[in-house]
Design a protein around this motif. Sequence first.
Motif, short mmCIF file in Angstrom:
data_model
loop_
_atom_site.label_atom_id
_atom_site.label_comp_id
_atom_site.label_asym_id
_atom_site.label_seq_id
_atom_site.Cartn_x
_atom_site.Cartn_y
_atom_site.Cartn_z
N THR A 127 -4.51 6.22 10.19
CA THR A 127 -4.45 6.79 8.77
C THR A 127 -2.95 7.02 8.25
OG1 THR A 127 -4.61 9.03 9.81
CG2 THR A 127 -6.66 7.92 9.16
N ALA A 128 -2.08 6.83 9.29
CA ALA A 128 -0.38 7.11 8.97
C ALA A 128 -0.11 5.79 8.15
CB ALA A 128 0.12 6.86 10.22
N ARG A 129 0.12 6.34 6.94
CA ARG A 129 0.33 4.87 5.85
C ARG A 129 1.81 4.52 5.92
NH1 ARG A 129 -2.77 5.53 1.01
NH2 ARG A 129 -1.53 3.80 0.18
N GLU A 154 -1.10 -1.86 5.96
CA GLU A 154 -1.24 -0.41 5.36
C GLU A 154 -1.05 0.68 6.24
OE1 GLU A 154 -4.92 1.74 3.03
OE2 GLU A 154 -5.31 -0.18 3.87
N ASP A 155 -1.19 0.78 7.52
CA ASP A 155 -1.15 1.78 8.04
C ASP A 155 -0.37 1.51 9.63
OD1 ASP A 155 -3.56 1.07 10.02
OD2 ASP A 155 -4.59 1.71 8.19
N THR A 204 0.30 11.33 9.89
CA THR A 204 -1.05 11.95 9.88
C THR A 204 -1.65 12.42 11.13
OG1 THR A 204 -2.43 10.00 9.97
CG2 THR A 204 -1.84 10.68 7.81
N ASP A 238 -2.78 6.85 14.08
CA ASP A 238 -2.06 5.53 13.45
C ASP A 238 -3.11 4.69 12.38
OD1 ASP A 238 -0.09 6.12 15.29
OD2 ASP A 238 -0.54 4.29 16.55
N PHE A 295 6.88 5.83 7.49
CA PHE A 295 5.36 6.19 7.28
C PHE A 295 5.17 7.75 7.01
CE2 PHE A 295 6.38 6.60 11.84
CZ PHE A 295 5.68 7.55 12.34
N LYS A 331 0.83 -1.26 0.14
CA LYS A 331 0.04 -0.10 0.25
C LYS A 331 0.94 1.23 -0.05
CE LYS A 331 -4.30 -1.61 0.04
NZ LYS A 331 -5.17 -1.05 -1.03
#
Length: 134
Positions: free
Chosen positions: A96-98, A40-41, A91, A94, A88, A8
Motif C-alpha cells: 500500500t506504500a504508493r 503503483e506501490d 504506510t 509495501d 514513496f 499513480k
Amino acid sequence: MSNVLFDKGREGILDRTIDMTGDIRVMLVKSAYVFNAAHEDLADITSGNDNGRSAALGSKTYTGGVFDAADTSLTALAAAASNALVYFQHTGTDATARLIAYVDTPSAGLPFTPSVGQTVNITHDNGANKIFKL
C-alpha cells in the motif's frame, strides 16, 4: 530514463490519496530495477531491488508546485549497483506504500555501488525543480 513521476503517484497527489504533508520516504533502488510508469506501490518494485530506505523526510516544502525536503540518509542493504531513488508514501506495508517519483540523474550521485551497511547521504537537487515539480 530521467527524473519522472509515477502515473499513480501523480494521480494520488491530485486526488489527495497521497498526503505529501505525511510520511514521505526515499528508497535506493538497485540497477536491476527497470522503471515502469504504471507501477503503483513498493510491492511492484519488489524487495529484491530495495537497497535501503530513509526515515520520513523532514522540512518538506511545496512552493509553486515544487516539492522539496531536507537532505536525508539511509543504510545500504547490499553491495549492489544502484541507479535510482524512489520517493514513496510510507504506510508500513509495501503493498500500500504508493510510489511518487523516480530520480536517476547523475547530479544525485547516481549510479554507484555502496558497501553493505554504508550510510548513503541523499542530497536533494537544489535547482529550480528540487525533488520534483508538478
